[in-house]
Write a protein that holds these residues in place. Structure first.
Motif, PDB file in Angstrom:
ATOM      1  N   GLY A   1       0.789  -1.272   0.425  1.00 14.78           N
ATOM      2  CA  GLY A   1       0.178  -0.017  -0.090  1.00 14.78           C
ATOM      3  C   GLY A   1       0.440   0.911  -0.532  1.00 14.78           C
ATOM      4  O   GLY A   1       0.051   2.636  -0.032  1.00 14.78           O
ATOM      5  N   GLN A   2       2.204   1.012  -0.315  1.00 12.27           N
ATOM      6  CA  GLN A   2       3.266   2.284  -0.096  1.00 12.27           C
ATOM      7  C   GLN A   2       3.155   2.656  -1.401  1.00 12.27           C
ATOM      8  O   GLN A   2       3.532   2.002  -2.709  1.00 12.27           O
ATOM      9  CB  GLN A   2       4.582   2.020   0.669  1.00 12.27           C
ATOM     10  N   GLU A   3       3.103   4.178  -1.969  1.00 14.00           N
ATOM     11  CA  GLU A   3       3.756   5.231  -2.801  1.00 14.00           C
ATOM     12  C   GLU A   3       4.894   5.107  -3.600  1.00 14.00           C
ATOM     13  O   GLU A   3       5.724   4.505  -2.647  1.00 14.00           O
ATOM     14  CB  GLU A   3       3.027   6.137  -2.897  1.00 14.00           C
ATOM     15  N   THR A   4       5.185   4.286  -4.566  1.00 13.45           N
ATOM     16  CA  THR A   4       6.255   3.561  -5.261  1.00 13.45           C
ATOM     17  C   THR A   4       6.148   4.382  -6.541  1.00 13.45           C
ATOM     18  O   THR A   4       6.964   3.101  -6.990  1.00 13.45           O
ATOM     19  CB  THR A   4       6.341   2.272  -5.295  1.00 13.45           C
ATOM     20  N   ASN A   5       5.572   5.268  -6.547  1.00 11.02           N
ATOM     21  CA  ASN A   5       5.561   5.370  -8.398  1.00 11.02           C
ATOM     22  C   ASN A   5       7.267   5.599  -9.023  1.00 11.02           C
ATOM     23  O   ASN A   5       7.100   6.286 -10.121  1.00 11.02           O
ATOM     24  CB  ASN A   5       4.074   6.299  -8.815  1.00 11.02           C
ATOM     25  N   PHE A   6       7.686   6.430  -7.836  1.00 12.40           N
ATOM     26  CA  PHE A   6       8.953   6.975  -8.895  1.00 12.40           C
ATOM     27  C   PHE A   6      10.143   5.487  -9.610  1.00 12.40           C
ATOM     28  O   PHE A   6      11.081   6.303  -9.846  1.00 12.40           O
ATOM     29  CB  PHE A   6       9.522   7.877  -7.505  1.00 12.40           C
ATOM     30  N   GLY A   7       9.095   4.508  -9.584  1.00 14.24           N
ATOM     31  CA  GLY A   7      10.077   3.945  -9.683  1.00 14.24           C
ATOM     32  C   GLY A   7       9.734   4.011 -11.177  1.00 14.24           C
ATOM     33  O   GLY A   7      10.691   2.951 -12.103  1.00 14.24           O
ATOM     34  N   GLN A   8       9.307   4.633 -11.848  1.00 15.44           N
ATOM     35  CA  GLN A   8       8.693   4.180 -13.459  1.00 15.44           C
ATOM     36  C   GLN A   8      10.387   4.081 -14.292  1.00 15.44           C
ATOM     37  O   GLN A   8       9.707   3.879 -15.152  1.00 15.44           O
ATOM     38  CB  GLN A   8       7.555   5.570 -13.437  1.00 15.44           C
ATOM     39  N   MET A   9      10.665   5.439 -14.187  1.00 12.66           N
ATOM     40  CA  MET A   9      11.977   5.862 -15.368  1.00 12.66           C
ATOM     41  C   MET A   9      13.223   4.843 -15.072  1.00 12.66           C
ATOM     42  O   MET A   9      13.775   3.845 -15.827  1.00 12.66           O
ATOM     43  CB  MET A   9      12.372   6.138 -15.088  1.00 12.66           C
ATOM     44  N   GLU A  10      13.097   3.700 -13.715  1.00 12.22           N
ATOM     45  CA  GLU A  10      14.262   2.865 -13.315  1.00 12.22           C
ATOM     46  C   GLU A  10      13.149   1.457 -14.166  1.00 12.22           C
ATOM     47  O   GLU A  10      14.331   0.948 -14.800  1.00 12.22           O
ATOM     48  CB  GLU A  10      14.705   2.419 -11.714  1.00 12.22           C
TER      49      GLU A  10
END
Length: 110
Positions: free
Chosen positions: A60-69
């Motif tokens: 349930g935590q926000e992890t959208n910053f991994g898109q570019m990786e």
């Protein structure tokens, strides 16, 4: 009270792991001590870090910053890394983001 303690400890460890991964992937935001001395080592750890983010996202935590990786994984020649990248994009994607345009470009190359 004792049954919620492991859950709280797990959540704390997950938040710490997300902060650590974020620092590695955003070199201009943090001081130079967080920059990797060996970028090839970071490339080797990228699939592991994305899979960690997938697991943390399920809690349930926000992890959208991994898109570019994930896009970086898709551009590799290794089939396993491509699979991890596509799975991560499927989970992390936001339709209105600029990453979705880059996905179409990367998908044309596969």
């Amino acid at each position: 009270f004792t049954s919620s303690l492991p859950r709280l400890e797990t959540a704390r460890l997950q938040r710490r792991s997300v902060r650590s991964i974020k620092r590695r992937w955003q070199p201009f935001v943090s001081p130079s001590r967080y920059k990797s001395v060996h970028p090839e080592k970071e490339d080797a750890l990228r699939p592991r870090n994305v899979t960690k983010l997938l697991f943390i996202n399920m809690s349930g935590q926000e992890t959208n910053f991994g898109q570019m990786e994930c896009l970086k994984l898709i551009s590799n020649n290794s089939l396993i890394e491509k699979r991890i990248g596509y799975l991560g994009l499927y989970v992390f994607i936001q339709i209105d983001s600029t990453v979705s345009r880059k996905i179409r470009i990367a998908d044309d190359g596969d």
